[in-house]
Design an enzyme around this catalytic site. Structure first.
Site, PDB file in Angstrom:
ATOM      1  N   ASP A   1       0.836  -1.214   0.000  1.00 24.89           N
ATOM      2  CA  ASP A   1       0.000   0.000   0.000  1.00 24.89           C
ATOM      3  C   ASP A   1       0.865   1.257   0.000  1.00 24.89           C
ATOM      4  O   ASP A   1       1.983   1.251   0.518  1.00 24.89           O
ATOM      5  CB  ASP A   1      -0.915  -0.035   1.241  1.00 24.89           C
ATOM      6  CG  ASP A   1      -2.113   0.889   1.092  1.00 24.89           C
ATOM      7  OD1 ASP A   1      -2.368   1.391  -0.030  1.00 24.89           O
ATOM      8  OD2 ASP A   1      -2.803   1.106   2.107  1.00 24.89           O
TER       9      ASP A   1
ATOM     10  N   TRP B   1       2.951   7.957  -2.433  1.00 23.51           N
ATOM     11  CA  TRP B   1       4.347   8.098  -2.875  1.00 23.51           C
ATOM     12  C   TRP B   1       4.402   9.064  -4.062  1.00 23.51           C
ATOM     13  O   TRP B   1       5.248   9.953  -4.126  1.00 23.51           O
ATOM     14  CB  TRP B   1       4.895   6.727  -3.257  1.00 23.51           C
ATOM     15  CG  TRP B   1       6.339   6.675  -3.659  1.00 23.51           C
ATOM     16  CD1 TRP B   1       7.403   6.386  -2.839  1.00 23.51           C
ATOM     17  CD2 TRP B   1       6.890   6.878  -4.974  1.00 23.51           C
ATOM     18  NE1 TRP B   1       8.572   6.398  -3.564  1.00 23.51           N
ATOM     19  CE2 TRP B   1       8.292   6.704  -4.875  1.00 23.51           C
ATOM     20  CE3 TRP B   1       6.334   7.190  -6.211  1.00 23.51           C
ATOM     21  CZ2 TRP B   1       9.146   6.834  -5.972  1.00 23.51           C
ATOM     22  CZ3 TRP B   1       7.186   7.317  -7.297  1.00 23.51           C
ATOM     23  CH2 TRP B   1       8.578   7.148  -7.178  1.00 23.51           C
TER      24      TRP B   1
ATOM     25  N   ASN C   1     -11.046  -2.865  -5.181  1.00 23.74           N
ATOM     26  CA  ASN C   1     -10.350  -1.835  -5.970  1.00 23.74           C
ATOM     27  C   ASN C   1     -11.093  -1.474  -7.268  1.00 23.74           C
ATOM     28  O   ASN C   1     -10.757  -0.487  -7.923  1.00 23.74           O
ATOM     29  CB  ASN C   1      -8.907  -2.240  -6.285  1.00 23.74           C
ATOM     30  CG  ASN C   1      -7.972  -2.134  -5.094  1.00 23.74           C
ATOM     31  OD1 ASN C   1      -7.032  -2.915  -4.952  1.00 23.74           O
ATOM     32  ND2 ASN C   1      -8.195  -1.166  -4.207  1.00 23.74           N
ATOM     33  N   TRP C   2     -12.159  -2.232  -7.587  1.00 20.33           N
ATOM     34  CA  TRP C   2     -13.005  -1.856  -8.744  1.00 20.33           C
ATOM     35  C   TRP C   2     -13.705  -0.539  -8.511  1.00 20.33           C
ATOM     36  O   TRP C   2     -14.243   0.052  -9.447  1.00 20.33           O
ATOM     37  CB  TRP C   2     -14.028  -2.958  -9.042  1.00 20.33           C
ATOM     38  CG  TRP C   2     -13.403  -4.259  -9.429  1.00 20.33           C
ATOM     39  CD1 TRP C   2     -13.343  -5.397  -8.669  1.00 20.33           C
ATOM     40  CD2 TRP C   2     -12.728  -4.569 -10.656  1.00 20.33           C
ATOM     41  NE1 TRP C   2     -12.663  -6.385  -9.352  1.00 20.33           N
ATOM     42  CE2 TRP C   2     -12.287  -5.907 -10.572  1.00 20.33           C
ATOM     43  CE3 TRP C   2     -12.445  -3.843 -11.830  1.00 20.33           C
ATOM     44  CZ2 TRP C   2     -11.576  -6.536 -11.595  1.00 20.33           C
ATOM     45  CZ3 TRP C   2     -11.742  -4.476 -12.850  1.00 20.33           C
ATOM     46  CH2 TRP C   2     -11.320  -5.794 -12.722  1.00 20.33           C
TER      47      TRP C   2
HETATM   48  C1  IPE Z   1      -5.361  -2.788  -0.194  1.00 17.76           C
HETATM   49  O1  IPE Z   1      -5.046  -1.460  -0.363  1.00 17.76           O
HETATM   50  C2  IPE Z   1      -5.355  -3.490  -1.523  1.00 17.76           C
HETATM   51  C3  IPE Z   1      -4.054  -3.650  -2.148  1.00 17.76           C
HETATM   52  C4  IPE Z   1      -2.906  -3.308  -1.653  1.00 17.76           C
HETATM   53  C5  IPE Z   1      -4.094  -4.287  -3.438  1.00 17.76           C
HETATM   54  P1  IPE Z   1      -6.184  -0.345  -0.508  1.00 17.76           P
HETATM   55  O2  IPE Z   1      -5.464   0.948  -0.682  1.00 17.76           O
HETATM   56  O3  IPE Z   1      -7.156  -0.733  -1.546  1.00 17.76           O
HETATM   57  O4  IPE Z   1      -6.888  -0.430   0.922  1.00 17.76           O
HETATM   58  P2  IPE Z   1      -7.849   0.578   1.678  1.00 17.76           P
HETATM   59  O5  IPE Z   1      -8.891   1.021   0.692  1.00 17.76           O
HETATM   60  O6  IPE Z   1      -6.998   1.737   2.120  1.00 17.76           O
HETATM   61  O7  IPE Z   1      -8.387  -0.193   2.833  1.00 17.76           O
HETATM   62  C1  IPE Z   2      -1.485   0.284  -3.410  1.00 18.07           C
HETATM   63  O1  IPE Z   2      -1.325   1.640  -3.459  1.00 18.07           O
HETATM   64  C2  IPE Z   2      -1.742  -0.315  -4.764  1.00 18.07           C
HETATM   65  C3  IPE Z   2      -3.104  -0.782  -4.975  1.00 18.07           C
HETATM   66  C4  IPE Z   2      -4.070  -0.777  -4.110  1.00 18.07           C
HETATM   67  C5  IPE Z   2      -3.405  -1.311  -6.283  1.00 18.07           C
HETATM   68  P1  IPE Z   2      -2.556   2.634  -3.425  1.00 18.07           P
HETATM   69  O2  IPE Z   2      -2.963   2.925  -4.836  1.00 18.07           O
HETATM   70  O3  IPE Z   2      -3.648   2.137  -2.557  1.00 18.07           O
HETATM   71  O4  IPE Z   2      -1.886   3.911  -2.792  1.00 18.07           O
HETATM   72  P2  IPE Z   2      -2.515   4.920  -1.741  1.00 18.07           P
HETATM   73  O5  IPE Z   2      -3.082   4.119  -0.617  1.00 18.07           O
HETATM   74  O6  IPE Z   2      -3.571   5.687  -2.480  1.00 18.07           O
HETATM   75  O7  IPE Z   2      -1.367   5.772  -1.317  1.00 18.07           O
HETATM   76 MG    MG Z   3      -4.106   2.343  -0.602  1.00 18.29          MG
END
Ligand code: IPE
Ligand code: IPE
Ligand code: MG
Length: 246
Positions: free
Chosen positions: A26, A31, A74-75
Site C-alpha cells: 500500500d 508516494w 479496488n473496482w
Molecule cells: C489494499 O489497499 C489493496 C491492495 C494493496 C491491493 P487499498 O489501498 O485498496 O486499501 P484501503 O482502501 O486503504 O483499505
Molecule cells: C497500493 O497503493 C496499490 C493498490 C491498491 C493497487 P494505493 O494505490 O492504494 O496507494 P494509496 O493508498 O492511495 O497511497
Molecule cells: Mg491504498
C-alpha cells in the site's frame, strides 16, 4: 561448480523461520503525490519494488511470498486507474516471467482472476502453467482478491459437493475449508506485512491470518526493498508465537 548453490534452493533452512510472508503493498498513490506525480507513477515505482522484493525473498529463502496487487474492492477506483493497473500487470508478466522461470520460481495467482478480461486470464494461465513444474519458491499474486469472496467461493464449492452426495455437511472441517481456499497448496502464512502506515487487513487473507504475525511499517510500498524485508523478518524472529498454548 560444486560450491555453487542451485539457483532454486536456499543454502539451508533460513534462520528467520518464515516460510510464507504476504504483503499488502500500500501507498503507491501517496508516494506519487509527495512527488507531485500522477498516481500511475506510484504504481510504476510499485512494480519496481515488486521486482526487488521478489528477488530478495528468493535470496532470503522464503518458500512463498504472496503480494496483494488488486483487491475485489479496488473496482471502486476510477476506470482509468484500473486500466493502468491491469496494463502494468500485463507488462509485468510479459517482462518478468523469463527471470522467474530461470530462477525456478512458481508463479501463482490467487483471487477471482477468472473474472478478468479473457486475454489477461489466458496470459495468467499460460504463465502459471509454464512455471508449475519448477521446484523453487512460490510468488503468489493476489488479483481481484478479497478474502470474503474467497470464502464465498470455497463455501459454494463445498456446498456443491454436499449437494452432489460426495460428502455430508458434518464432514466439513477446517482441513476441508482450507483445501477449498485459493491458498490450498501454499504453506501456512507466518508473517503479514502492510506498508504505508495503515493498520487494517482490507479483506486480505482473513482466514490465513488467524495466527500470522502482523507487521506494519510507515514506509510507502515503492520505497520497500531487501533491507525493509530483512527488518520485517528480524522482527518476526523476536515474536513469541504461542498459537493459544503456553
Ligand atoms: C489494499 O489497499 C489493496 C491492495 C494493496 C491491493 P487499498 O489501498 O485498496 O486499501 P484501503 O482502501 O486503504 O483499505
Ligand atoms: C497500493 O497503493 C496499490 C493498490 C491498491 C493497487 P494505493 O494505490 O492504494 O496507494 P494509496 O493508498 O492511495 O497511497
Ligand atoms: Mg491504498
Amino acid at each position: 561448480m560444486a560450491s555453487q548453490a542451485r539457483p532454486d534452493l536456499p543454502h539451508s533452512a533460513p534462520a528467520h523461520g518464515v516460510r510464507h510472508a504476504a504483503i499488502i503493498m500500500d501507498g503507491n498513490g501517496r508516494w506519487a503525490k509527495k512527488r507531485l506525480m500522477p498516481r500511475i507513477a506510484g504504481h510504476r515505482a510499485g512494480v519496481e519494488a515488486v521486482r526487488r522484493v521478489a528477488r530478495a525473498a528468493r535470496e532470503m529463502g522464503l518458500e512463498c511470498l504472496t503480494l496483494y496487487a488488486f483487491s475485489s474492492e479496488n473496482w471502486k477506483r476510477p476506470a482509468s486507474e484500473i486500466a493502468d493497473l491491469m496494463g502494468l500487470l500485463r507488462h509485468f508478466i510479459q517482462a518478468d516471467l523469463d527471470e522467474f522461470h530461470a530462477n525456478g520460481v512458481r508463479l501463482r495467482i490467487i483471487g477471482n482472476y477468472r473474472a478478468l478480461e479473457p486475454s489477461l486470464v489466458d496470459m495468467i494461465e499460460k504463465a502459471m502453467a509454464r512455471t508449475a513444474g519448477n521446484s523453487g519458491p512460490i510468488i503468489a499474486i493476489a488479483l481481484n482478491y478479497g478474502a470474503q469472496d474467497e470464502m464465498v467461493r470455497a463455501t459454494q464449492q463445498l456446498a456443491q459437493r454436499v449437494a452432489a452426495g460426495e460428502m455430508t455437511a458434518d464432514e466439513i472441517d477446517i482441513d476441508k475449508i482450507e483445501a477449498a481456499l485459493d491458498t490450498a497448496d501454499l504453506p501456512p502464512l507466518d508473517l503479514l506485512i502492510r506498508t504505508s502506515g495503515e493498520q487494517r487487513l482490507s479483506n486480505f487473507m482473513l482466514w490465513q491470518a488467524a495466527y500470522a504475525e502482523l507487521y506494519f511499517t510507515d514506509m510507502l510500498w515503492p520505497d520497500f526493498d531487501a533491507k525493509a524485508l530483512a527488518q520485517a523478518l528480524d522482527a518476526f524472529k523476536l515474536r513469541d508465537r504461542r498459537f493459544g498454548g503456553l
